[in-house]
Design a protein around this motif. Structure first.
Motif, PDB file in Angstrom:
ATOM      1  N   ALA A  79      31.869  37.939  38.631  1.00 29.61           N
ATOM      2  CA  ALA A  79      31.567  39.366  38.761  1.00 29.61           C
ATOM      3  C   ALA A  79      30.066  39.629  38.769  1.00 29.61           C
ATOM      4  N   HIS A  91      37.925  39.568  41.351  1.00 34.56           N
ATOM      5  CA  HIS A  91      39.219  39.388  40.704  1.00 34.56           C
ATOM      6  C   HIS A  91      38.973  38.640  39.399  1.00 34.56           C
ATOM      7  N   LEU A  92      39.406  39.230  38.293  1.00 41.65           N
ATOM      8  CA  LEU A  92      39.177  38.660  36.977  1.00 41.65           C
ATOM      9  C   LEU A  92      40.486  38.139  36.386  1.00 41.65           C
ATOM     10  N   THR A  93      40.364  37.184  35.469  1.00 39.10           N
ATOM     11  CA  THR A  93      41.537  36.618  34.825  1.00 39.10           C
ATOM     12  C   THR A  93      41.502  36.962  33.342  1.00 39.10           C
ATOM     13  N   ILE A  95      42.245  40.115  30.104  1.00 36.25           N
ATOM     14  CA  ILE A  95      41.684  41.403  29.676  1.00 36.25           C
ATOM     15  C   ILE A  95      40.218  41.275  29.285  1.00 36.25           C
ATOM     16  N   LEU A  98      38.011  41.169  32.282  1.00 34.16           N
ATOM     17  CA  LEU A  98      37.973  42.487  32.930  1.00 34.16           C
ATOM     18  C   LEU A  98      37.037  43.422  32.187  1.00 34.16           C
ATOM     19  N   GLU A  99      37.174  43.491  30.871  1.00 29.04           N
ATOM     20  CA  GLU A  99      36.358  44.414  30.090  1.00 29.04           C
ATOM     21  C   GLU A  99      34.879  44.056  30.173  1.00 29.04           C
ATOM     22  N   LEU A 102      33.697  45.169  33.876  1.00 25.97           N
ATOM     23  CA  LEU A 102      33.809  46.561  34.317  1.00 25.97           C
ATOM     24  C   LEU A 102      32.470  47.296  34.407  1.00 25.97           C
ATOM     25  N   ALA A 111      37.700  46.126  40.786  1.00 25.56           N
ATOM     26  CA  ALA A 111      37.949  45.211  39.670  1.00 25.56           C
ATOM     27  C   ALA A 111      39.452  44.953  39.601  1.00 25.56           C
ATOM     28  N   ILE A 113      42.746  42.284  38.456  1.00 27.55           N
ATOM     29  CA  ILE A 113      43.012  41.415  37.307  1.00 27.55           C
ATOM     30  C   ILE A 113      44.327  40.667  37.462  1.00 27.55           C
ATOM     31  N   ALA A 125      45.534  46.479  30.878  1.00 27.01           N
ATOM     32  CA  ALA A 125      44.649  46.331  32.037  1.00 27.01           C
ATOM     33  C   ALA A 125      44.589  47.620  32.840  1.00 27.01           C
ATOM     34  N   ALA A 130      41.616  48.745  35.614  1.00 32.85           N
ATOM     35  CA  ALA A 130      41.807  47.783  36.699  1.00 32.85           C
ATOM     36  C   ALA A 130      42.259  48.510  37.966  1.00 32.85           C
TER      37      ALA A 130
END
Length: 226
Positions: A79, A91-93, A95, A98-99, A102, A111, A113, A125, A130
């Motif tokens: 990211a 694309h994140l793997t 939580i 992702l946080e 963001l 974003a 997930i 998510a 997301a």
């Protein structure tokens, strides 16, 4: 008073994952034809790990072939490189990833997930912001839920939540199954690139299967309403 009919939802769109990108030249040559062969909404670029400057250069080289075809370019992870490389999102793997990502992605970039083992994780998510949730990808050990479990999770999400859901398909048959279950997008990757007919033919074939499954789903829904 008659209720206004709900417009039929569109067929799920394709989300194409690349092979691991080292030399981007073969992809740059093949992507325009691929993206013309089927309705691809986005391309997930899997980068071979190396130094950041090299990875950014590879994404910048690929971006025109993707974005000029009207598709979004997302990075698989990384990211922190999205803005500098001119990508449309990541694309994140999980939580936590992702946080962490963001603040650098929102509000201008996508974003997405995956790595969502439970329904609770999926809902968390969605609440975190997301833009889509992915179900069905292999975990770190290469294990996946059953096709039935993935389809059930897609159907559950589709019925209850607003953000789009994506089904990770490893075959034409799975792509059709997930389209019938209510996926908004179907992620396809390795089996497209290794198809002996060529990637463009494989992608077009998967799109046909998705549209057929979607049409059958709409027909069933109409029959249940009548």
């Amino acid at each position: 008073m008659a209720t206004k009919p709900v417009p039929p939802r569109r067929a799920p769109r394709l989300y194409l994952a690349t092979p691991e990108v080292d030399d981007p030249s073969p992809l740059i040559a093949s992507l325009p034809g691929l993206l013309a062969a089927a309705d691809v909404a986005a391309v997930l670029v899997r980068l071979k790990p190396t130094d950041q400057r090299t990875m950014i250069s590879r994404v910048k080289a690929l971006a025109p072939a993707v974005q000029e075809a009207g598709a979004a370019l997302l990075l698989d992870g990384h990211a922190e490189l999205v803005a500098r490389a001119g990508a449309d999102g990541a694309h994140l793997t999980g939580i936590a990833a992702l946080e962490e990502a963001l603040p650098s992605l929102k509000p201008d970039r996508i974003a997405g997930i995956g790595g969502l083992a439970t329904r609770h994780d999926s809902m968390a998510a969605g609440e975190a912001g997301a833009d889509y949730v992915l179900f069905g990808e292999p975990d770190a050990r290469g294990q996946r839920p059953s096709v039935e479990a993935i389809a059930e999770r897609l159907q559950w999400w589709d019925e209850l939540f607003e953000p789009p859901c994506v089904g990770f398909a490893v075959s034409r048959e799975e792509a059709a199954e997930f389209a019938a279950a209510g996926a908004d997008f179907v992620l396809v990757g390795d089996f497209i690139w290794t198809d002996p007919r060529g990637a463009a033919a494989a992608l077009a074939d998967v799109e046909r299967a998705i549209r057929q499954a979607h049409g059958a789903r709409l027909g069933t829904a109409r029959a249940e309403q009548e």
